[in-house]
Each structure stands twice: as structure tokens, then as C-alpha cells.
Design a protein around this motif. Structure first.
Motif, mmCIF file in Angstrom:
data_model
loop_
_atom_site.group_PDB
_atom_site.id
_atom_site.type_symbol
_atom_site.label_atom_id
_atom_site.label_comp_id
_atom_site.label_asym_id
_atom_site.label_seq_id
_atom_site.Cartn_x
_atom_site.Cartn_y
_atom_site.Cartn_z
ATOM 1 N N ARG A 85 0.746 4.253 -2.829
ATOM 2 C CA ARG A 85 0.477 5.674 -2.559
ATOM 3 C C ARG A 85 1.590 6.560 -3.108
ATOM 4 O O ARG A 85 1.338 7.643 -3.629
ATOM 5 C CB ARG A 85 0.290 5.893 -1.055
ATOM 6 C CG ARG A 85 -1.119 5.514 -0.566
ATOM 7 C CD ARG A 85 -1.368 5.975 0.879
ATOM 8 N NE ARG A 85 -0.487 5.279 1.804
ATOM 9 C CZ ARG A 85 -0.822 4.144 2.460
ATOM 10 N NH1 ARG A 85 -2.012 3.598 2.271
ATOM 11 N NH2 ARG A 85 0.026 3.579 3.286
ATOM 12 N N ARG A 86 2.826 6.073 -3.005
ATOM 13 C CA ARG A 86 3.944 6.871 -3.556
ATOM 14 C C ARG A 86 3.814 6.977 -5.078
ATOM 15 O O ARG A 86 4.090 8.014 -5.677
ATOM 16 C CB ARG A 86 5.288 6.232 -3.184
ATOM 17 C CG ARG A 86 5.609 6.388 -1.703
ATOM 18 C CD ARG A 86 6.718 5.465 -1.261
ATOM 19 N NE ARG A 86 8.033 5.875 -1.764
ATOM 20 C CZ ARG A 86 9.131 5.122 -1.644
ATOM 21 N NH1 ARG A 86 9.066 3.936 -1.058
ATOM 22 N NH2 ARG A 86 10.285 5.563 -2.107
ATOM 23 N N ARG B 162 -8.192 3.299 -3.061
ATOM 24 C CA ARG B 162 -7.793 3.825 -1.757
ATOM 25 C C ARG B 162 -6.448 4.529 -1.841
ATOM 26 O O ARG B 162 -6.202 5.506 -1.147
ATOM 27 C CB ARG B 162 -7.679 2.628 -0.797
ATOM 28 C CG ARG B 162 -8.271 2.816 0.548
ATOM 29 C CD ARG B 162 -8.576 1.493 1.230
ATOM 30 N NE ARG B 162 -7.459 0.545 1.283
ATOM 31 C CZ ARG B 162 -7.562 -0.673 1.846
ATOM 32 N NH1 ARG B 162 -8.708 -1.073 2.392
ATOM 33 N NH2 ARG B 162 -6.539 -1.484 1.849
ATOM 34 N N ALA B 163 -5.569 4.042 -2.694
ATOM 35 C CA ALA B 163 -4.237 4.642 -2.837
ATOM 36 C C ALA B 163 -4.259 5.845 -3.776
ATOM 37 O O ALA B 163 -3.234 6.485 -3.982
ATOM 38 C CB ALA B 163 -3.248 3.602 -3.356
ATOM 39 N N GLY B 164 -5.425 6.130 -4.356
ATOM 40 C CA GLY B 164 -5.514 7.297 -5.247
ATOM 41 C C GLY B 164 -5.092 7.005 -6.670
ATOM 42 O O GLY B 164 -4.668 7.907 -7.405
ATOM 43 N N ASP C 195 0.814 -1.218 0.000
ATOM 44 C CA ASP C 195 0.000 0.000 0.000
ATOM 45 C C ASP C 195 0.847 1.267 0.000
ATOM 46 O O ASP C 195 0.518 2.241 -0.683
ATOM 47 C CB ASP C 195 -0.930 0.007 1.227
ATOM 48 C CG ASP C 195 -2.115 -0.934 1.058
ATOM 49 O OD1 ASP C 195 -2.517 -1.174 -0.103
ATOM 50 O OD2 ASP C 195 -2.628 -1.417 2.072
ATOM 51 N N ASP C 196 1.901 1.250 0.780
ATOM 52 C CA ASP C 196 2.740 2.444 0.856
ATOM 53 C C ASP C 196 3.318 2.789 -0.519
ATOM 54 O O ASP C 196 3.305 3.947 -0.952
ATOM 55 C CB ASP C 196 3.863 2.195 1.877
ATOM 56 C CG ASP C 196 4.755 3.409 2.016
ATOM 57 O OD1 ASP C 196 4.212 4.505 2.269
ATOM 58 O OD2 ASP C 196 5.986 3.273 1.819
ATOM 59 N N ALA D 67 1.060 6.935 -6.713
ATOM 60 C CA ALA D 67 -0.040 7.864 -7.016
ATOM 61 C C ALA D 67 0.439 9.311 -6.949
ATOM 62 O O ALA D 67 0.069 10.143 -7.791
ATOM 63 C CB ALA D 67 -1.197 7.632 -6.045
#
Lengths: 444, 444
Positions: A204-205, A245-247, A200-201, A207
Motif C-alpha cells: 500500500r505504501r 487490493r493494495a491499489g 500488504d502494508d 501504491a
């Protein structure tokens, strides 16, 4: 005298410009100057307006925008035919991953990508969207052959010979992007491998980078039912929901495969302007399933077509892929009129260009765009009679009818052969090394 | 000195004999004498045993038995591309039937069948199973090009330019069969068009003839869901049950399409030794559905592959058809290991020969059989590396890799071109007439 600035006037029997109108023109000419399309005009007008141009008559030929392969792993051509007729898990775990772990270095990628680029160019592909390790080697192969490439800034949640952490994967890819700035043939996508191999991390990066750098995000999604089940048990949500969720569900998204989608997910992709890269041969061969193309098209999702890599296809033959794509959409939906030929051509060109963020440069035959063009010889007896050149292209023609290809104004395929003697020599050198690679795969 | 009796020794890199063992031989040679295969032996043995033979080395080539197209309407190549992207009913009623009613005479069939035979031969097809009006014209085209044909003794429940009653259809076809007796390239099937176009009385007569004359019965069955519904309302039974009532579900039956089958019907076909001619591109293009191939294979039904006619495909490209056939079987069943490459090659050759009652003559590379052979050039860079020549043939190669073809010992395709100058001249004459046919289709 012909110089680099002398316009080249192409006069085929038919031109399918895709935009602004998706139809077929006759008695027209395309004028190329340098790397760009200067004009598309009636033949007599073009001759009047460009009196000093050189002219190439192409009777019986149809010119379309260059085809765009929206998903491949070019370097895997060296693994073509490894593990055929095996179920997906055995294919990956017993054959592909071990071979890659042993072999996939920069030299493997350079040779494999060059073979793939040659196969694609001769099949009318002028741009390919790639995801693999050592993208700098793929970049070099693309430059050598003069094909356009959208290179994946790959990131995957385990160490390889290329990189050992998510941070290193991203840093190396972004450095390559900086080093290639200004190269007319190269563009980049962020390429997190898949929701099940990226945390997930990192998602997000990715995104954030996509947003800040305005880069497409090229990722496998919902290829198999099993990966959805595992996501539900591990994350409590389906993979696409994790991406959201992560965009990541935005107009930047190029979701590869997208075989297993419910109606809400199709609605989400449509409302966010995301694109799908449909790879029917790979999905069938690995028994992943049949993507819901009719529902995606009905919802207005942008659908491009990809060959996937040679290990799961095993042809980088985008025209054959397109034919199967529309036939399968008709057969699976029960609607013989879905995805008609003109729409398939738009999927192969302008829609794929839009997914890659390149639609201002390529994807249609319009003045000001880069001259990426393919001439198909429809004069062959097995393509007669020609009632409609677009349906003939999609349902009857094959890559064997690709006669001429231009990329960025360069005449890279001439009369079915590589136009550059340097490229042809490099190809011969790579072909000579194939037995060495083959021995290394077999003996390991 | 080379004479007609001088043996020809073919020495390719790989030979796939299909029977008695379905594998790949290396360092072997095929010896042809006259129209027959005289020997299949290790190269050194063949050279010793046939010292005066001429030898053709084919490095990088795979030789297989000639491919058998188990269902086509060859003459329809002149209607290729008429009515693409239309639903089945509109396609038939608005486009195909009106065009056929206007045009389909012996001259139309002669020209269309010759174009089709040329396309098929160059694609590695050495035998085609045909169903169309004026089979004498198709016979003539097959003789001209030197391709083997199983001609349909067509019968259909409405008058055409060819015949006006069931009796006349059968009589004309049987007379042609008598007239062709002894022709080495021609065989015959009874070809009642479909249960929905042929009445019970005619079906029973066909069953008697099949039994008495030992002829296969080539018939469309269960292509669409609609025809099953109509049969239920008109006859109270599904079409296959009507055929069974007429005595037609026997080892003679070649059921074309067989898209919609329940488990009992699959069991019936299996227990009676009937064969299915699977035409995946046509079934998808006309949105008829996806045939239950995995279940048919599991049940032990003999499955061959057909291209159908050019109007519903639109390529008479049996190798592409086979590739789609196995990929679709995998994708639709969720089993990546179903119908592996070697089994697909057997479907394309020996299984189809068995369905046609020709397996004592053709379908495998065995001494005593007729020399129907195809050499595929696997040396092309887009086919490298070759880990397994059989999977490479089915998943990677295309008709563009067919280099040499022999039918009945005649070298009919040499280095990708027609071997006979007479055949090539006739082809040019037919090609020159295509625009005339095209105008007649469009202007009518």
C-alpha cells in the motif's frame, strides 16, 4: 569543423522509426543534434536543410530505436551459470540466495552491472529496467558505459546487506532518486520484489508513492503456479488480487513474468492499462511455464520483453529473447501470424518505453526525442537476401549484427566496440577482477 | 618443417570429448594427423609422444566434436524471409511452393547450398543432413566449402524440375550415391519427403533399399495435427502406422519434427531404435506445436536437433536451436533438470552421428575418428565467469563464439573466417549473385 553542435546525419539503407508509422523508410536520413533527434527526412531534404552536418553512410544497415530490456537484474552477470539445470527451488535455495548473501555488496553490484551493461549495449540495448540491491552501484556502471537505466527502488521483506526493513529499502532508493535528479540517463521505478516477499502494508505504501511521484511499479507476478497456491492459502486470494487490493493494478504496473493468468486477470490488466514484462528464456529455463502471450496481445495488454538476470537466462541478449518470444507465442497458440515482426519491434521499443513512462523521450525515431538508436548490419551473407528488413531483424539477425549504437546522442558502440576509451579501460579492469569473484562464489 | 603428415597438437583450456565419457577435460591435447584424431591425452604426454608436432594453443577455448545439423534444406537459404508471419498453409501454398516451382534448378540449389554451408560452418556445424532437389549441386557446394553432408535421395509424389516419378527420383539419387562413392565428406540417406506426399508402394521400395543398402531414412513425420487427420481419413491409420506397415520404423528411421505423438508411438520409436530430428524453431514459427521431448527422452528415443531450412527458421544456427530445444523441453514439461547441457551436446554430436549411421567415424573426440572439431572462444566478457564450460556453451554461448573449425582434419574456419581462399572466392561470387535470385523471387 565538427563541434558538439554540428548535426550528424545518419544515412542507412533502411530506417524503422516505429512511430508515428510502424514501417520501413528507405532513402531517408536521421539528423542528430546534441542528445536529440532533430529530423527524420528524405536524404536529399536532410542534406539541403543541414548543409554543415557530418554524414555517416551506413549501406546495408537498418536503424531502429534503441532496444529496451524491460526486466533484468544486471549485477547477476557474475552469477551466470551458477546452478544451471536445477529446478527453481533448488536453484534459488542452494545456489543463488546463498551466493548473494555472501557476495552481494556494492562492489559486487558495480562489477556485475558493468559487465551486464557492456553485454547489453553491444547487443543493441540502450535502456534496461533493473531490480537489484545497491542501485547506486548500478547507476554508476550505467553512467560509465553511457547506457540508459531505469533503476528499481527495491523493497523486499527480509534484511540484506543493503537494507534491513521495508522503510530503509524505500528511503535509500528514494534518496538515490533525489541524488540522481537531472541525470539524463537515469530514471526510477518502485520495485517491490514480489507479492510473496512483500507484505500488504508495504504494497500500500508503494501504491501511494507510485501515485504521488508518478513512478512505475516493477514487480514479479505469477511467475510460478506454486506462488499462486501459497497466496491462496495465506491470503485467501491470488497475488494479482492482493496487488489490486493494495491499489497497484494501474497504468504504473509493470508485471514481470505473468506466466499464470486466468482470463479475468488478463482482462483486469488490460482494462487498467498495466504492462507485462515477458521473459520467455527465464520462464522456460526455470520450468515456470509459458506465458499466455497471444491472449494478452488479443486483450490489448502492453507487452514488453525482458532478459531477466544472467543467472536464469543466461544471455542478456534481447534480440534472441524477442525471437523466442514471438516464436513461442506462435507455437503455443497455434497461430503463426500472431506478434508479427513489426509488432515485436514496437514491443522492444515504444511499448516498453510507455511502460517505463519514458515514451515522450525514447522508443521511436521522431524529432524531439532523445537519440537512442541502433544500426544493424544486414549485409552479412547469413542475412541474405533481405526481402523484408523487419522480419530479417527479428527472425534472422542476432546481436552479432549490431554495428553502431547511440544513447542520448552519444556514439557508445562504434563498429561493434565501445566508443569511449574510458569505458573500455574500466571494462578491462572489471574483467580482470572476474576470477576473484568466481573464486569467492566457488569457495564459499 | 610442417608437412601434411606432421601431427597437429591442439591445446585448448577445455575439451569435451562426449565419448567414452561425457565430461570436460583440462590440461589435455588433441592430436590430429591427416584427416584423423590420432590421440587425446594429457598435454605433457601428447608433447612427449609427438615431439615433431606443430602446436596450436587455444587458451580460453572449449573444443567439442563438430556439431551435426540433423535436418535442413540447405538450398532454401535463398528463400530466407519469404512469407514470414504467415500460417503454414498460406506460407507453403502462396509463397514457398510457387517460388520453388519457378526457381529451383541446379544453379539455385548450388548457390543456396553454398550460402547455407558457409553459415553452418561458421556456426560450428561440420555435418548437415540435407533433403532437397538436385542433391548433386548440394554435394558440390559441400565439397567446395569442406563441410560434411549426408545427402537425401529425395522422393516426392509429384513431378518437379528434378524428376518426374518416384522411380526417377530414386534412380537419380542412387546414381549420385554411386558417383560419390569414396568421397570422404559425403554420405547418403533415403529421403522420402513425408507420408502425405509419398504413396505406400514407394514407401515399401524405400524400406527395401534402406535394408539392402544399409541407409538411413530421412522423412518428415507428424509435423502438424492436420496431416494426421488427413491420414486417418485417407488411409485409416496415423502416418507413423503407415510407415510401420511399410517396414520403415527401424533403427534406420530419422523422423523429422515428430511434434504430435501419442504414448504408443513414442514407445514404438523407442523399441525400434528409431531417431527423431527435433526442429523447435521451425515448429514454433509455423505454429505446428511443441514436440514431446521430455517423453521422448524418458522413453530412450535418440533425439538429434535440426534447424530445418532457412525459410522456416530463419537461422541455420544449430547452437541457438539447441538452446531453445532444451529450454522449451524444460518449460513445456515443467522439469528444469531435463536435457541438461552435457546431454544436449551429445544430441548435437554422437546421437546425431548414430542416427546417420556415422558414429564409427564422427560424433566424439576419440582416437581413430575423423577430426571434425569446433573450438568455441569462451573468453569473451559476455561469457564470464565460466563455472561449467558445458552449461556455458549451451546456455550462454552463441555461434558468434565459434573461433576455429576442422572437418576431416582440414582447418576450414580459422579465426572465424573461411580457411580456404578458393572457398572464400566462391562465396564472394555467390554473394554477388544474390540480388539476381532475389529479383527473380520478387518479380515472379
Amino acid at each position: 569543423m565538427t563541434t558538439a553542435d554540428t548535426p550528424l546525419l545518419l544515412a542507412p539503407t533502411w530506417i524503422a522509426p516505429v512511430a508515428p508509422a510502424n514501417g520501413v523508410l528507405t532513402d531517408h536520413a536521421i539528423v542528430i543534434r546534441g542528445s536529440r533527434i532533430e529530423a527524420l527526412a528524405p536524404l536529399s531534404v536532410a542534406r539541403n536543410n543541414y548543409p554543415g552536418s557530418s554524414e555517416l553512410a551506413l549501406p546495408g544497415h537498418l536503424i531502429t530505436p534503441g532496444l529496451i530490456n524491460l526486466h533484468t537484474h544486471a549485477a547477476m552477470s557474475l552469477l551466470r551459470g551458477v546452478g544451471d539445470d536445477l529446478p527453481l527451488t533448488r536453484w534459488l535455495e542452494e545456489k543463488i540466495w546463498p551466493a548473494e548473501a555472501r557476495l552481494a555488496g556494492a562492489d559486487f553490484v558495480a562489477d556485475g552491472a558493468l559487465l551486464a551493461a557492456h553485454e547489453m549495449l553491444r547487443g543493441g540495448v540502450t535502456t534496461f529496467n533493473d531490480m537489484y540491491f545497491f542501485p547506486e552501484a548500478t547507476a554508476s556502471a550505467a553512467r560509465t558505459l553511457g547506457i540508459r537505466a531505469a533503476l528499481g527502488i527495491i523493497v523486499i521483506g527480509f534484511p540484506t546487506a543493503y537494507a534491513s526493513s521495508a522503510g530503509e529499502y524505500l528511503r535509500k532508493g528514494l534518496e538515490l532518486r533525489d541524488a540522481c535528479a537531472g541525470d539524463p540517463l537515469l530514471s526510477f521505478c518502485l520495485a517491490p520484489h514480489a507479492p510473496y516477499t512483500v507484505d500488504d502494508d508495504t504494497l500500500r505504501r508503494v501504491a501511494v508513492l507510485a501515485d504521488e511521484l508518478d513512478l512505475p511499479v516493477h514487480i514479479h507476478i505469477h511467475e510460478t503456479a506454486g506462488e499462486i497456491d501459497r497466496s491462496l492459502s495465506q491470503h485467501g486470494v491470488r497475488p494479482l488480487a492482493r496487488l489490486d487490493r493494495a491499489g497497484l493494478v494501474t497504468p504504473h504496473l509493470i508485471g514481470v513474468h505473468a506466466v499464470h493468468l486466468d482470463d479475468d486477470e488478463i482482462g483486469l490488466l488490460a482494462s487498467r492499462g498495466a504492462a507485462v514484462a515477458h521473459c520467455p528464456h527465464s520462464n522456460l529455463k526455470l520450468a515456470s511455464g509459458i506465458a499466455p502471450i497471444a491472449r494478452l496481445l488479443d486483450a490489448g495488454v502492453t507487452v514488453g520483453i525482458g532478459t531477466d538476470g544472467s543467472a536464469s537466462n543466461n544471455r542478456l541478449d534481447l534480440l534472441a529473447e524477442a525471437r523466442t518470444a514471438t516464436l513461442l507465442a506462435k507455437g503455443a497458440s497455434g497461430r503463426a501470424d500472431i506478434w508479427p515482426a513489426a509488432a515485436v519491434l514496437r514491443s522492444l521499443t515504444l511499448d516498453a518505453a510507455r511502460a517505463l513512462g519514458l515514451d515522450r523521450c525514447i522508443g521511436s525515431i521522431e524529432p524531439g526525442k532523445q537519440a537512442d538508436l541502433v544500426a544493424f548490419d544486414l549485409d552479412a551473407s547469413e542475412l541474405q537476401p533481405v526481402f523484408d528488413p523487419l522480419t530479417q531483424l527479428i527472425y534472422s539477425a542476432g546481436r552479432e549484427h549490431v554495428a553502431e549504437v547511440w544513447v542520448d546522442g552519444q556514439h557508445v558502440v562504434k563498429m561493434r566496440q565501445l566508443g569511449s576509451t574510458d569505458a573500455a579501460r574500466t571494462l578491462r579492469e572489471v574483467v580482470a577482477r572476474i576470477p576473484v569473484w568466481q573464486n569467492r562464489v566457488v569457495s564459499a
